[in-house]
Write an enzyme that holds these catalytic residues in place. Structure first.
Site, mmCIF file in Angstrom:
data_model
loop_
_atom_site.group_PDB
_atom_site.id
_atom_site.type_symbol
_atom_site.label_atom_id
_atom_site.label_comp_id
_atom_site.label_asym_id
_atom_site.label_seq_id
_atom_site.Cartn_x
_atom_site.Cartn_y
_atom_site.Cartn_z
ATOM 1 C CG HIS A 276 -3.369 -1.104 -6.763
ATOM 2 N ND1 HIS A 276 -3.766 -0.455 -5.622
ATOM 3 C CD2 HIS A 276 -3.322 -2.418 -6.427
ATOM 4 C CE1 HIS A 276 -3.974 -1.329 -4.645
ATOM 5 N NE2 HIS A 276 -3.709 -2.541 -5.126
ATOM 6 N NE ARG B 15 -4.178 -1.697 0.205
ATOM 7 C CZ ARG B 15 -4.300 -2.744 -0.619
ATOM 8 N NH1 ARG B 15 -3.388 -2.987 -1.540
ATOM 9 N NH2 ARG B 15 -5.355 -3.539 -0.532
ATOM 10 C CD GLU C 203 -3.302 2.878 -5.318
ATOM 11 O OE1 GLU C 203 -4.306 2.253 -5.727
ATOM 12 O OE2 GLU C 203 -2.267 2.296 -4.936
HETATM 13 C C1 DGY Z 1 -5.389 -6.505 -2.922
HETATM 14 O O1 DGY Z 1 -5.909 -7.579 -3.219
HETATM 15 O O2 DGY Z 1 -5.361 -6.076 -1.766
HETATM 16 C C2 DGY Z 1 -4.814 -5.711 -4.034
HETATM 17 O O3 DGY Z 1 -4.057 -4.658 -3.590
HETATM 18 C C3 DGY Z 1 -5.938 -5.208 -4.932
HETATM 19 O O4 DGY Z 1 -6.736 -4.411 -4.224
#
Ligand code: DGY
Length: 345
Positions: free
Chosen positions: A311, A264, A293
């Site tokens: 992402h 993240r 984001e």
């Molecule tokens: C997750 O699965 O957490 C990825 O970052 C996609 O959101």
């Protein structure tokens, strides 16, 4: 069959809306899909639920979700929807389960879900390989100057092969420091070993030998950073980890280290990383995730030594199908009174 159910700023349609018309089967439970899932998964959801969906596939703010999902027993979300206590309260008493198409769950207030008796499902395991692939893609592109290389060819600036052109950093015998050695971290380690990297890691607790597979454990993040020629951030997003890679900690990395983030964005202090990239203390970075984001800190876009992706860790056809099916199976298990393995709360 799709039919118009409501006219709002988001175009809402109800999937398979007339399936029960003219027969005596009981009405299916209502569900609301905040983002578009893969066609196979949406079709199955449309068979199982009276499904309303956000056809525009826009990121819905909490207030809109609270308004549009009224009456839904199941709310399908992704990491782009912030689901706090306000949304949950607004959708009670109908709402009983939130199903997120993500392994990460920092966008859902789990404590409030528990308090309100709302169950939460997520999608672990099935995305580990896809995320590990992106991690290696970012690492290789950061080390081998993928952005500059692509731009040179695409922009017609390539004058031909040259002995000192776009020299990068090799992987063999370098130390890859993995912060977060869960399922995804281990899948990254497996692939990284094949590139000749030596694996170091920091985790809340040391792994069993069969999972460690010869990797060196560091009992603190600081110790890992001091030993990471290349840092791979794979720890789960969590409020207590916000900004954990701050200026002081990034300064512990060896000179010329490489930083990759697939976790993240808010784990990293952007200002500190940008400065380290500008000074060369960090040779290059590969980033798939960003704080706030989809607004990417513009300073990253101006740097040649950053490889960026939007992402896409789990973005393969088969993985996104598998994530959807895991939610469908989890919901079916809950209906049968069982406890599925992907139940968070
Ligand atoms: C997750 O699965 O957490 C990825 O970052 C996609 O959101």
């Amino acid at each position: 069959m799709l039919s118009a159910a409501s006219s709002t700023s988001q175009t809402l349609i109800e999937k398979n809306a007339d399936q029960n018309a003219g027969d005596i089967t009981p009405p299916r439970e209502q569900a609301f899909l905040c983002r578009r899932f893969t066609p196979a998964v949406e079709d199955e959801l449309g068979r199982r639920y009276a499904l309303r969906l956000n056809t525009g596939d826009t990121i819905l703010p909490p207030g809109e979700i609270a308004r549009l999902a009224q009456g839904a027993g199941v709310l399908f979300v992704t990491a782009t929807e912030a689901i706090g206590a306000d949304v949950m309260r607004a959708l009670r008493p109908a709402l009983h389960t939130i199903a997120t198409l993500s392994v990460g769950h920092d966008h859902i207030d789990l404590a409030s879900a528990r308090e309100l008796g709302i169950r939460v499902l997520h999608t672990p395991d099935v995305l580990s390989d896809a995320c590990a692939e992106i991690a290696l893609m970012l690492l290789l592109n950061a080390c081998r100057r993928g952005f500059e290389a692509d731009r040179m060819v695409r922009g017609g600036q390539w004058a031909g092969w040259a002995p000192t052109q776009l020299l990068g950093k090799g992987l063999v015998d370098r130390r890859l420091g993995i912060f977060g050695m869960g399922r995804i971290g281990r899948a990254i380690a497996t692939r990284a070993r094949a590139f000749g990297l030596r694996i170091h890691y920091h985790n809340r607790s040391r792994l069993a030998p069969e999972h460690e597979a010869g990797a060196t454990y560091h009992d603190s993040l600081e110790s890992l950073l001091g030993s990471a020629d290349m840092l791979m951030i794979a720890a789960p997003g969590a409020p207590q980890l916000k900004g954990v890679l701050d200026r002081r900690r990034l300064a512990l990395l060896p000179q010329g280290a490489v930083v990759v983030n697939i976790s993240r964005g808010d784990l990293v202090d952007d200002g500190a990383l940008v400065e380290a990239l500008q000074s060369g203390q960090v040779f290059a970075a590969g980033l798939d995730v960003f704080a706030n984001e989809p607004r990417v800190d513009p300073r990253y876009r101006a740097l040649d030594n950053v490889f960026l992706s939007p992402h896409i860790g789990s973005a393969t056809h088969e993985t996104r199908d598998a994530m959807g099916w895991l939610l469908i199976d989890g919901l079916a298990a809950l209906r049968r009174g069982e406890t599925p393995g992907n139940l968070l709360a």
